[in-house]
Design an enzyme around this catalytic site. Structure first.
Site, short mmCIF file in Angstrom:
data_model
loop_
_atom_site.label_atom_id
_atom_site.label_comp_id
_atom_site.label_asym_id
_atom_site.label_seq_id
_atom_site.Cartn_x
_atom_site.Cartn_y
_atom_site.Cartn_z
CG ASP A 155 -15.42 -30.37 31.98
OD1 ASP A 155 -14.26 -29.93 32.04
OD2 ASP A 155 -15.67 -31.59 31.80
CG HIS A 184 -13.17 -34.38 32.02
ND1 HIS A 184 -13.37 -33.05 32.32
CD2 HIS A 184 -11.97 -34.70 32.57
CE1 HIS A 184 -12.35 -32.60 33.01
NE2 HIS A 184 -11.48 -33.58 33.17
P1 NAD Z 1 -1.97 -37.18 42.70
O1 NAD Z 1 -0.81 -37.87 42.09
O2 NAD Z 1 -1.73 -35.97 43.51
O3 NAD Z 1 -2.81 -38.20 43.60
C1 NAD Z 1 -3.17 -39.46 43.16
C2 NAD Z 1 -3.17 -40.39 44.34
O4 NAD Z 1 -3.57 -41.68 43.87
C3 NAD Z 1 -1.79 -40.57 45.00
O5 NAD Z 1 -1.87 -40.29 46.38
C4 NAD Z 1 -1.45 -42.03 44.74
O6 NAD Z 1 -0.70 -42.64 45.77
C5 NAD Z 1 -2.84 -42.62 44.64
N1 NAD Z 1 -2.87 -43.94 44.00
C6 NAD Z 1 -2.15 -44.41 42.98
N2 NAD Z 1 -2.46 -45.71 42.74
C7 NAD Z 1 -3.42 -46.03 43.62
C8 NAD Z 1 -4.15 -47.22 43.89
N3 NAD Z 1 -3.97 -48.34 43.17
N4 NAD Z 1 -5.06 -47.20 44.89
C9 NAD Z 1 -5.26 -46.08 45.62
N5 NAD Z 1 -4.59 -44.93 45.42
C10 NAD Z 1 -3.68 -44.92 44.44
O7 NAD Z 1 -3.00 -36.85 41.49
P2 NAD Z 1 -4.26 -35.86 41.53
O8 NAD Z 1 -3.83 -34.51 41.15
O9 NAD Z 1 -4.98 -36.06 42.80
O10 NAD Z 1 -5.10 -36.46 40.29
C11 NAD Z 1 -5.65 -37.75 40.36
C12 NAD Z 1 -6.36 -38.09 39.06
O11 NAD Z 1 -7.49 -37.22 38.85
C13 NAD Z 1 -5.51 -37.92 37.81
O12 NAD Z 1 -5.73 -39.01 36.93
C14 NAD Z 1 -6.03 -36.64 37.18
O13 NAD Z 1 -5.81 -36.59 35.78
C15 NAD Z 1 -7.49 -36.75 37.52
N6 NAD Z 1 -8.25 -35.49 37.45
C16 NAD Z 1 -9.52 -35.54 36.96
C17 NAD Z 1 -10.28 -34.40 36.90
C18 NAD Z 1 -11.69 -34.46 36.39
O14 NAD Z 1 -12.27 -33.40 36.10
N7 NAD Z 1 -12.32 -35.61 36.31
C19 NAD Z 1 -9.74 -33.18 37.34
C20 NAD Z 1 -8.46 -33.15 37.84
C21 NAD Z 1 -7.70 -34.31 37.88
C1 LMR Z 2 -8.93 -30.99 34.43
O1 LMR Z 2 -9.81 -30.79 33.60
O2 LMR Z 2 -8.41 -30.08 35.11
C2 LMR Z 2 -8.48 -32.40 34.70
O3 LMR Z 2 -9.03 -33.29 33.80
C3 LMR Z 2 -7.01 -32.55 34.82
C4 LMR Z 2 -6.27 -32.35 33.54
O4 LMR Z 2 -5.47 -33.21 33.18
O5 LMR Z 2 -6.44 -31.30 32.90
#
Ligand code: NAD
Ligand code: LMR
Length: 337
Positions: A155, A184
Site C-alpha cells: 500500500d 490492508h
Molecule cells: P499463489 O497461488 O500463486 O501461491 C500460493 C502458494 O501457496 C502456492 O504455491 C501454494 O501451493 C502454496 N500453499 C498453499 N497451501 C500451503 C501450505 N499449507 N503451506 C505452504 N504453502 C502452501 O498465490 P500468490 O499470488 O502468491 O498469493 C498468495 C497470497 O498472498 C494470497 O492470499 C494473496 O491474496 C496474498 N497477497 C497479499 C498481498 C499483501 O499486500 N499482503 C499482496 C498480494 C497477494
Molecule cells: C493486493 O493489494 O494487491 C493484494 O492484497 C492482493 C489482492 O487481493 O488485491
C-alpha cells in the site's frame, strides 16, 4: 548466521520474493517450503552464485509435518505468502475460509520450530490472518507481539507511485514514503498524503482528484486482479514490497540508524507507544502504523502521526476502524474456537 524461511515459496509471490532474498547479503540460508513444486524452485535458485545456501522442503503427504519442521528449524525470519489469491469479483475476505486454516497450520509449525522468529504475514485477508497467527502463538505460549508483522508495504509502494504519476515533471516515485495506516483491504487502507513531502503536491489537487487518488490506493489490488483476468493478484510488486520489509527488519539487526516501516501490528502494551496508539484508534488490537525497528523487532510505534491527521483523513479512519473491528474479531474467533 541468518536463516530466512519462505512458506508458500513456489507461488506467484513466493518465487520472486525468494529470488530477491537469494540476492540479499545478510541472508546465509534460504529455506523454501511449499506443498507443491518447491524442489524445482529450490534447484533453480541454488545455481545463483550469491553466498547463501538454498534448501527446499516438500511434505510427502498431508500428514507429514517433518518437512515444515525442517524448513523452519533455526529460522530467524519467516515470510508467509501461502494461500489462495483473489479472482475478479472476489473480496479479500472471500479468501478467509481457505486461507485461515492454512495460516493456522503454519503458525503452529512456527510455534513449535521457530518460536523466536520474526513472522511476516502476506496471506490475505491480512486484517484477519495476522490475528490468527497472534492467537495461535499465544495458545502455544511463545507469542512476542514485537515479532509479528502484517505486510501492508504494498500500500505504501502504491501510494508513492500513484501520487508521483500525477506530477511526472516535478517528482519521481522514489521521492515519497507515504505513511499508509489502518489495514490492508479497501476502505481500511488510509494513505496520509497530508503529511510529509507529499503535502505540497496533494494540496494542489482538486477535491475530486484527491478522492480518486485515495480510492486508487485503497483499491489498487483490484487493478491488478482485473488486469490478470482470473490468473491471480499482485505477485511481482508484492514480492518487491515484502522484500522491502524483510530487508529493513534484517538491516535493523545490525544497524544503529532509525529504520521505520509501516506494518499491521498488535497494539500490545508491551511495545513502546502501542497503548497510546490503541487509545487513538478506538481500542483496536491490530492496526497498521509506522514503527521503529530494532534488534528485537518492533521497538516503538510512531503513534504521534495520528495526532496530525487532517479532517478528511479522520473521516476515512472512522470507516476503516469500523471495518477492521469485524475483520479482527473474525480472525480471533477462528483461532480460539
Ligand atoms: P499463489 O497461488 O500463486 O501461491 C500460493 C502458494 O501457496 C502456492 O504455491 C501454494 O501451493 C502454496 N500453499 C498453499 N497451501 C500451503 C501450505 N499449507 N503451506 C505452504 N504453502 C502452501 O498465490 P500468490 O499470488 O502468491 O498469493 C498468495 C497470497 O498472498 C494470497 O492470499 C494473496 O491474496 C496474498 N497477497 C497479499 C498481498 C499483501 O499486500 N499482503 C499482496 C498480494 C497477494
Ligand atoms: C493486493 O493489494 O494487491 C493484494 O492484497 C492482493 C489482492 O487481493 O488485491
Amino acid at each position: 548466521m541468518v536463516k530466512v524461511a519462505v512458506l508458500g515459496a513456489a507461488g506467484g509471490i513466493g518465487q520472486p520474493l525468494s529470488l530477491l532474498l537469494k540476492l540479499n547479503q545478510n541472508v546465509d540460508e534460504l529455506s523454501l517450503f511449499d506443498v507443491v513444486n518447491v524442489p524445482g524452485v529450490g534447484a533453480d535458485l541454488s545455481h545463483i552464485n550469491s553466498d547463501s545456501e538454498t534448501k527446499s522442503f516438500l511434505p510427502s503427504s498431508k500428514e507429514d509435518k517433518t518437512a515444515l519442521a525442517s524448513a523452519l528449524s533455526g529460522s530467524n525470519l519467516v515470510i508467509i505468502p501461502a494461500g489462495i489469491p483473489r479472482k475478479p469479483g472476489m473480496t479479500r475476505d472471500d479468501l478467509f475460509n481457505i486461507n485461515a486454516g492454512i495460516i493456522k497450520g503454519l503458525a503452529e509449525g512456527i510455534a513449535e520450530n521457530a518460536p523466536k522468529a520474526f513472522v511476516l504475514v502476506i496471506s490475505n485477508p491480512v486484517n484477519s490472518t495476522v490475528p490468527i497467527v497472534a492467537e495461535t502463538l499465544k495458545q502455544k505460549g511463545v507469542y512476542d507481539p514485537a515479532r509479528l508483522f502484517g505486510v501492508t508495504t504494498l500500500d505504501i509502494v502504491r501510494a508513492n507511485t500513484f501520487i508521483s504519476q500525477l506530477f511526472p515533471k516535478e517528482s519521481k516515485p522514489s521521492d515519497f514514503n507515504i505513511n499508509v495506516i489502518g489495514g490492508h483491504s479497501g476502505e481500511t487502507i488510509v494513505p496520509l498524503y497530508s503529511q510529509g513531502n507529499s503535502k505540497a503536491f496533494y494540496d494542489k489537487l482538486s477535491e475530486e482528484q484527491k478522492k480518486e487518488l485515495i480510492r486508487r490506493v485503497q483499491f489498487g489490488g483490484d487493478e491488478v486482479v482485473q488486469a490478470k483476468g482470473g490468473a491471480g493478484s499482485a505477485t511481482l510488486s508484492m514480492a518487491y514490497a515484502g522484500y522491502r520489509l524483510a530487508e529493513s527488519i534484517l538491516k535493523a539487526l545490525s544497524s544503529s540508524e532509525d529504520i521505520i516501516e509501516c506494518t499491521y501490528l498488535n497494539l500490545d502494551s508491551s511495545i513502546k507507544g502501542a497503548s497510546e496508539a490503541k487509545e487513538l484508534v478506538g481500542g483496536l488490537d491490530f492496526f497498521s502504523l509506522p514503527v521503529k525497528l530494532g534488534k528485537n523487532g518492533i521497538a516503538e510505534v510512531k503513534y504521534e502521526i495520528l495526532n496530525k491527521i487532517s479532517d478528511d483523513e479522520k473521516k476515512l479512519l472512522a470507516v476503516a476502524k469500523e471495518q477492521l473491528s469485524g475483520n479482527i474479531s473474525k480472525g480471533v474467533s477462528f483461532a480460539t474456537k
